[in-house]
Design an enzyme around this catalytic site. Sequence first.
Site, mmCIF file in Angstrom:
data_model
loop_
_atom_site.group_PDB
_atom_site.id
_atom_site.type_symbol
_atom_site.label_atom_id
_atom_site.label_comp_id
_atom_site.label_asym_id
_atom_site.label_seq_id
_atom_site.Cartn_x
_atom_site.Cartn_y
_atom_site.Cartn_z
ATOM 1 N N ARG A 172 21.971 79.107 -37.026
ATOM 2 C CA ARG A 172 22.749 77.894 -36.725
ATOM 3 C C ARG A 172 22.468 76.889 -37.833
ATOM 4 O O ARG A 172 21.315 76.683 -38.210
ATOM 5 C CB ARG A 172 22.353 77.306 -35.375
ATOM 6 C CG ARG A 172 22.926 75.916 -35.173
ATOM 7 C CD ARG A 172 22.775 75.397 -33.784
ATOM 8 N NE ARG A 172 23.670 76.089 -32.865
ATOM 9 C CZ ARG A 172 23.858 75.724 -31.595
ATOM 10 N NH1 ARG A 172 23.221 74.677 -31.121
ATOM 11 N NH2 ARG A 172 24.673 76.394 -30.823
ATOM 12 N N LYS A 216 10.767 72.400 -48.078
ATOM 13 C CA LYS A 216 10.275 72.372 -49.467
ATOM 14 C C LYS A 216 11.406 72.581 -50.456
ATOM 15 O O LYS A 216 11.184 72.678 -51.657
ATOM 16 C CB LYS A 216 9.233 73.485 -49.664
ATOM 17 C CG LYS A 216 8.052 73.408 -48.739
ATOM 18 C CD LYS A 216 7.108 74.574 -49.052
ATOM 19 C CE LYS A 216 6.001 74.683 -48.033
ATOM 20 N NZ LYS A 216 5.302 75.964 -48.142
ATOM 21 N N ARG A 243 20.686 76.471 -25.289
ATOM 22 C CA ARG A 243 21.247 77.711 -24.767
ATOM 23 C C ARG A 243 21.395 78.810 -25.811
ATOM 24 O O ARG A 243 21.050 79.964 -25.563
ATOM 25 C CB ARG A 243 22.631 77.460 -24.148
ATOM 26 C CG ARG A 243 22.579 77.129 -22.689
ATOM 27 C CD ARG A 243 23.711 76.217 -22.351
ATOM 28 N NE ARG A 243 23.503 74.957 -23.029
ATOM 29 C CZ ARG A 243 22.837 73.937 -22.508
ATOM 30 N NH1 ARG A 243 22.381 73.999 -21.297
ATOM 31 N NH2 ARG A 243 22.636 72.827 -23.186
ATOM 32 N N THR A 244 21.949 78.475 -26.958
ATOM 33 C CA THR A 244 22.248 79.545 -27.903
ATOM 34 C C THR A 244 20.962 80.247 -28.331
ATOM 35 O O THR A 244 20.837 81.471 -28.232
ATOM 36 C CB THR A 244 23.034 79.005 -29.116
ATOM 37 O OG1 THR A 244 24.198 78.351 -28.618
ATOM 38 C CG2 THR A 244 23.455 80.119 -30.059
ATOM 39 N N HIS A 276 31.888 78.946 -33.582
ATOM 40 C CA HIS A 276 30.736 79.308 -32.744
ATOM 41 C C HIS A 276 31.123 80.597 -31.994
ATOM 42 O O HIS A 276 31.402 80.593 -30.803
ATOM 43 C CB HIS A 276 30.463 78.169 -31.764
ATOM 44 C CG HIS A 276 29.151 78.245 -31.056
ATOM 45 N ND1 HIS A 276 28.387 79.404 -30.989
ATOM 46 C CD2 HIS A 276 28.464 77.309 -30.361
ATOM 47 C CE1 HIS A 276 27.296 79.147 -30.289
ATOM 48 N NE2 HIS A 276 27.318 77.889 -29.904
HETATM 49 C C1 NCD Z 1 27.832 73.888 -28.190
HETATM 50 C C2 NCD Z 1 27.576 73.862 -29.685
HETATM 51 O O1 NCD Z 1 26.435 73.916 -30.135
HETATM 52 O O2 NCD Z 1 28.565 73.795 -30.398
HETATM 53 N N1 NCD Z 1 26.680 74.197 -27.453
HETATM 54 C C3 NCD Z 1 26.386 75.494 -27.208
HETATM 55 O O3 NCD Z 1 26.092 76.253 -28.111
HETATM 56 N N2 NCD Z 1 26.475 75.921 -25.954
HETATM 57 C C4 NCD Z 1 28.548 72.717 -27.670
HETATM 58 C C5 NCD Z 1 28.042 71.340 -27.988
HETATM 59 O O4 NCD Z 1 26.997 71.176 -28.627
HETATM 60 O O5 NCD Z 1 28.705 70.411 -27.564
#
Ligand code: NCD
Length: 311
Positions: free
Chosen positions: A105, A84, A55-56, A133
Site C-alpha cells: 500500500r 533513509k 482491514r487491508t 484498490h
Molecule cells: C479503504 C482504502 O484504504 O481505500 N479502506 C479499506 O481498505 N478498507 C477506504 C478508505 O480508506 O476510505
Amino acid sequence: MSLVGKHLIDPGDFTLDELNSVFQLAEKIIKKEEKFSEICKGKILATLFYEPSTRTRLSFESAMLRMGGKVLGFSDANVSSVAKGESIADTIRTISAYADIAVIRHPKEGAPKLASKYSTIPIINGGDGGHQHPTQTLTDLLTIRILKGSLQGLRVAFCGDLKFGRTVHSLITTLSRYPDNKFMLISPRELRLPENIKYSLENYKNIEIIETENLESVIDNIDILYMTRIQRERFFNEADYVRLKDSYILNKDKLKYAKKDMLIMHPLPRVNEISYEVDEDERAVYFKQAEFGVYARMALMALMLGVYKNA
Ligand code: NCD
C-alpha cells in the site's frame, strides 16, 4: 487458466474467469475452512504498508496465518529503510528474497506497479493513492455475490468521495464488466467521479449513469448503496475537507424510503457518513463485508501462489 506468476495491480489484470475462480474458491473456503489450514505451509507473505491501514493489512495477515503460512513486513514506512531514502525498487528487490508474495500500500499512484517491475515474487496492490484498490473490489464483489446471488443486473449507487475514493474507482470499473449494471453517482460537485472513468463507462461501455448531489432523491431505487468516507488525506486544504466532510449522513430516517433488500456497503473506516443507528438495520452489511475480505484474500493468495489448483 492460472493466476500463478501474475501480479494484481488493477482489477483489470484479471479476466472475468479469473475473478470468478477467486470467488469460487473463497466460497469453498467459507464452507470448509479447516480443509485449507495448511495449504500455505512454508509460504511467507510480506506486507509493505507505506500508508495507514487496519482491514487491508490485518485481513491479509489473517488470511495467510489461517492457511498455515507466515507473515513479515512493516505498517509504517518510517520504521523501514524508506526513512533513509531507499527506493521502492530496491526495497522490493530485497523483499523478493525474503518472502513468496507481497502486498503493497502506497500513497503514490502507480507505486505497486513500479514495484512489480523489479519484483521476482507476485505483487498485490493494497491501495495506491487515490487510484485503485483491487482487493477491496474482490471483497466487495464476493459480498455482493453471496448476499445478492449475482453480479449483474444491479442498480448500484456510489455515495461520498467519488473523486479520491480508490475503492470506488476499482469497483465501478469492475462491475461495468458484468452485464446490465446501472450506476448512480451521488457526490458533491467537487468530488465527482474522475471524468476519464465516467467517459469510458458511458462511451465505450454504453452504461447508464445518473449523477446527482442528492441521496434522498434516488434512495428508493437502489439495490446496493456503496457509502464512502470523504478522503481527508487527499485534500489540498483542510478548509475544503471541513466544508465537505458531512455532505452525506445516512441515518434511519433516510433508509425508510430504501428498498427492503437494498445492501448498505462501505469499505470502512467510516467517519460520519453512516450513523451508528444504521448498524442494527438488516441491510447494513459493512462488517460482514470486512469479514468476507479475509476469505477473498485467502483465495487470491492460494491461487497466485499455486497452492490450490482445482478451484
Ligand atoms: C479503504 C482504502 O484504504 O481505500 N479502506 C479499506 O481498505 N478498507 C477506504 C478508505 O480508506 O476510505
